[in-house]
Motif scaffolding. Structure first.
Motif, PDB file in Angstrom:
ATOM      1  N   ALA A  16      20.278  13.483  28.124  1.00  0.00           N
ATOM      2  CA  ALA A  16      21.010  13.092  26.914  1.00  0.00           C
ATOM      3  C   ALA A  16      21.622  11.691  27.022  1.00  0.00           C
ATOM      4  CB  ALA A  16      22.089  14.134  26.590  1.00  0.00           C
ATOM      5  N   PRO A  17      22.327  11.355  28.117  1.00  0.00           N
ATOM      6  CA  PRO A  17      22.871   9.994  28.199  1.00  0.00           C
ATOM      7  C   PRO A  17      21.791   8.913  28.202  1.00  0.00           C
ATOM      8  CG  PRO A  17      23.977  11.430  29.764  1.00  0.00           C
ATOM      9  CD  PRO A  17      22.808  12.189  29.228  1.00  0.00           C
ATOM     10  N   LEU A  18      20.710   9.131  28.952  1.00  0.00           N
ATOM     11  CA  LEU A  18      19.647   8.127  28.980  1.00  0.00           C
ATOM     12  C   LEU A  18      18.947   8.025  27.623  1.00  0.00           C
ATOM     13  CD1 LEU A  18      18.056   8.792  32.490  1.00  0.00           C
ATOM     14  CD2 LEU A  18      19.662   7.003  31.829  1.00  0.00           C
ATOM     15  N   GLY A  19      18.739   9.167  26.987  1.00  0.00           N
ATOM     16  CA  GLY A  19      18.144   9.142  25.650  1.00  0.00           C
ATOM     17  C   GLY A  19      19.024   8.419  24.645  1.00  0.00           C
ATOM     18  N   THR A  20      20.333   8.579  24.777  1.00  0.00           N
ATOM     19  CA  THR A  20      21.270   7.885  23.891  1.00  0.00           C
ATOM     20  C   THR A  20      21.197   6.383  24.100  1.00  0.00           C
ATOM     21  OG1 THR A  20      22.759   9.790  23.923  1.00  0.00           O
ATOM     22  CG2 THR A  20      23.686   7.690  23.216  1.00  0.00           C
ATOM     23  N   VAL A  21      21.076   5.957  25.357  1.00  0.00           N
ATOM     24  CA  VAL A  21      20.970   4.528  25.648  1.00  0.00           C
ATOM     25  C   VAL A  21      19.708   3.952  25.029  1.00  0.00           C
ATOM     26  CG1 VAL A  21      20.599   2.861  27.503  1.00  0.00           C
ATOM     27  CG2 VAL A  21      22.355   4.612  27.742  1.00  0.00           C
ATOM     28  N   PRO A  33      26.486   9.487  12.671  1.00  0.00           N
ATOM     29  CA  PRO A  33      26.152  10.372  13.794  1.00  0.00           C
ATOM     30  C   PRO A  33      24.829  10.014  14.460  1.00  0.00           C
ATOM     31  CG  PRO A  33      25.835  11.498  11.688  1.00  0.00           C
ATOM     32  CD  PRO A  33      26.531  10.208  11.388  1.00  0.00           C
ATOM     33  N   LEU A  34      23.944   9.343  13.732  1.00  0.00           N
ATOM     34  CA  LEU A  34      22.645   8.970  14.268  1.00  0.00           C
ATOM     35  C   LEU A  34      22.412   7.472  14.100  1.00  0.00           C
ATOM     36  CD1 LEU A  34      20.432  11.906  12.907  1.00  0.00           C
ATOM     37  CD2 LEU A  34      21.295  11.624  15.238  1.00  0.00           C
ATOM     38  N   PRO A  35      21.588   6.866  14.978  1.00  0.00           N
ATOM     39  CA  PRO A  35      21.293   5.436  14.824  1.00  0.00           C
ATOM     40  C   PRO A  35      20.455   5.175  13.584  1.00  0.00           C
ATOM     41  CG  PRO A  35      19.896   6.405  16.506  1.00  0.00           C
ATOM     42  CD  PRO A  35      20.896   7.462  16.129  1.00  0.00           C
ATOM     43  N   SER A  36      20.558   3.977  13.058  1.00  0.00           N
ATOM     44  CA  SER A  36      19.810   3.605  11.849  1.00  0.00           C
ATOM     45  C   SER A  36      19.138   2.252  12.068  1.00  0.00           C
ATOM     46  CB  SER A  36      20.745   3.542  10.637  1.00  0.00           C
ATOM     47  OG  SER A  36      21.805   2.625  10.868  1.00  0.00           O
ATOM     48  N   ASP A  37      18.244   1.902  11.129  1.00  0.00           N
ATOM     49  CA  ASP A  37      17.512   0.630  11.195  1.00  0.00           C
ATOM     50  C   ASP A  37      16.814   0.442  12.536  1.00  0.00           C
ATOM     51  OD1 ASP A  37      18.533   0.041   8.636  1.00  0.00           O
ATOM     52  OD2 ASP A  37      20.320  -0.874   9.512  1.00  0.00           O
ATOM     53  N   LEU A 225      24.824  -2.496  21.469  1.00  0.00           N
ATOM     54  CA  LEU A 225      23.420  -2.193  21.189  1.00  0.00           C
ATOM     55  C   LEU A 225      22.495  -3.118  21.976  1.00  0.00           C
ATOM     56  CD1 LEU A 225      23.546  -1.485  17.344  1.00  0.00           C
ATOM     57  CD2 LEU A 225      23.785   0.104  19.260  1.00  0.00           C
ATOM     58  N   GLN A 226      22.857  -4.382  22.061  1.00  0.00           N
ATOM     59  CA  GLN A 226      22.062  -5.304  22.873  1.00  0.00           C
ATOM     60  C   GLN A 226      22.136  -4.924  24.349  1.00  0.00           C
ATOM     61  OE1 GLN A 226      20.011  -8.115  21.799  1.00  0.00           O
ATOM     62  NE2 GLN A 226      19.382  -7.489  23.837  1.00  0.00           N
ATOM     63  N   ALA A 227      23.304  -4.502  24.790  1.00  0.00           N
ATOM     64  CA  ALA A 227      23.457  -4.039  26.178  1.00  0.00           C
ATOM     65  C   ALA A 227      22.596  -2.808  26.430  1.00  0.00           C
ATOM     66  CB  ALA A 227      24.922  -3.741  26.464  1.00  0.00           C
ATOM     67  N   ALA A 228      22.523  -1.926  25.449  1.00  0.00           N
ATOM     68  CA  ALA A 228      21.690  -0.729  25.591  1.00  0.00           C
ATOM     69  C   ALA A 228      20.215  -1.096  25.699  1.00  0.00           C
ATOM     70  CB  ALA A 228      21.920   0.212  24.414  1.00  0.00           C
ATOM     71  N   ALA A 229      19.774  -2.084  24.920  1.00  0.00           N
ATOM     72  CA  ALA A 229      18.384  -2.523  25.013  1.00  0.00           C
ATOM     73  C   ALA A 229      18.081  -3.100  26.390  1.00  0.00           C
ATOM     74  CB  ALA A 229      18.088  -3.555  23.921  1.00  0.00           C
ATOM     75  N   CYS A 230      18.987  -3.907  26.915  1.00  0.00           N
ATOM     76  CA  CYS A 230      18.805  -4.469  28.260  1.00  0.00           C
ATOM     77  C   CYS A 230      18.805  -3.366  29.313  1.00  0.00           C
ATOM     78  CB  CYS A 230      19.912  -5.482  28.562  1.00  0.00           C
ATOM     79  SG  CYS A 230      19.827  -7.006  27.586  1.00  0.00           S
ATOM     80  N   THR A 231      19.656  -2.356  29.122  1.00  0.00           N
ATOM     81  CA  THR A 231      19.693  -1.239  30.056  1.00  0.00           C
ATOM     82  C   THR A 231      18.394  -0.456  30.022  1.00  0.00           C
ATOM     83  OG1 THR A 231      22.089  -1.055  29.748  1.00  0.00           O
ATOM     84  CG2 THR A 231      20.965   0.838  30.706  1.00  0.00           C
ATOM     85  N   SER A 232      17.819  -0.276  28.833  1.00  0.00           N
ATOM     86  CA  SER A 232      16.537   0.420  28.710  1.00  0.00           C
ATOM     87  C   SER A 232      15.440  -0.332  29.454  1.00  0.00           C
ATOM     88  CB  SER A 232      16.160   0.581  27.232  1.00  0.00           C
ATOM     89  OG  SER A 232      17.138   1.324  26.539  1.00  0.00           O
ATOM     90  N   ILE A 233      15.428  -1.649  29.324  1.00  0.00           N
ATOM     91  CA  ILE A 233      14.451  -2.461  30.050  1.00  0.00           C
ATOM     92  C   ILE A 233      14.663  -2.338  31.553  1.00  0.00           C
ATOM     93  CG2 ILE A 233      13.657  -4.813  30.467  1.00  0.00           C
ATOM     94  CD1 ILE A 233      12.763  -3.646  27.796  1.00  0.00           C
TER      95      ILE A 233
END
Length: 255
Positions: A16-21, A33-37, A225-233
């Motif tokens: 769940a935490p990784l999926g949220t990131v 409650p959910l991400p958009s765009d 959100l940008q930090a989350a994208a970098c974390t995903s990478i």
């Protein structure tokens, strides 16, 4: 029942935490409650400019620090096997010391110790690499020590009985048998280095900023959100590096 509880724990604690990131990294906004765009705008930014440079720095640091830790940890583990028991315990304690203290303390200690000539590393990339090597050294040492404990001494004894020198036994017998453990140690060292932050923020120069430091800076500026994208990478690249090292370890085990 036990399996269901285990699955629930894995879902809540890890998936769940990784999926949220990942979802946040793909989101253009997240006000409900959910991400958009959803899209790849933030991912594109994570793979360009300063963020891409930080990713390159993280990879270089991880492989260099992991290599140094692997060499030193293997050497120490092999040397400890030949030491008296009391000295082997001292070596074990010294090499596990970085685990027992906060990484920030390691970073500060290195910054103070190597900020004067003749060992002036402060303000260079080498102090970051050294900090990472110190932090992952214990894990490399532990992995090799555990493999040595499982190693059948009959192989070494057979080689020695045939007249092989200690150096030849090491190169031709011991190290090849340790290759799977060395691969595992290398993978663990790289993974830990890729995510290291505590010591890095104490020592990094502006010209050698790892991706976790960039992620921390983005979060501090409110760009979650940008930090989350970098974390995903960062997660993806770390997994790819582990898969690559795992394949090398698998081939070594087949030999």
């Amino acid at each position: 029942m036990l399996l269901a509880v285990f699955g629930l724990v894995v879902l809540v604690v890890f998936i769940a935490p990784l999926g949220t990131v990942v979802a946040a990294g793909l989101a253009g906004s997240w006000t409900g409650p959910l991400p958009s765009d959803l899209g790849f705008d933030h991912v594109g930014d994570a793979l360009s400019g300063e963020n891409l440079a930080s990713l390159s720095v993280s990879l270089q640091t991880a492989f260099l620090a992991g290599g140094v830790a692997l060499v030193l940890g293997t050497w120490a583990a092999l040397a400890a096997r030949e030491c008296p028991p009391w000295l082997a315990r001292v070596v074990d304690a010294v090499f596990h010391l970085p685990i027992a203290v906060p990484s920030v303390a390691i970073g500060l200690g290195l910054l103070i110790a190597f900020n004067e000539r003749p060992l002036l590393l402060g303000g260079t990339r080498w102090i970051v690499i050294l900090a990472h090597a110190v932090l992952v050294l214990a894990f490399a040492f532990s992995a090799v020590s555990a493999a040595l404990d499982r190693l059948d001494p009959a192989y070494r004894q057979a080689a020695e009985s045939l007249g092989a020198s200690p150096t030849r036994v090491l190169v031709k017998v011991t190290l090849p048998l340790l290759m799977p453990a060395l691969g595992a140690a290398a993978g663990l060292a790289v993974a830990l280095s890729m995510g290291e932050l505590g010591a890095t923020v104490m020592v990094y120069p502006a010209t050698w900023k790892t991706l976790p430091v960039s992620i921390f800076a983005l979060t501090d500026r409110g760009q979650a959100l940008q930090a989350a994208a970098c974390t995903s990478i960062l997660l993806l690249v770390t997994l790819l590096a582990l898969v690559l090292l795992g394949r090398i370890r698998g081939r070594a085990a087949l030999r």
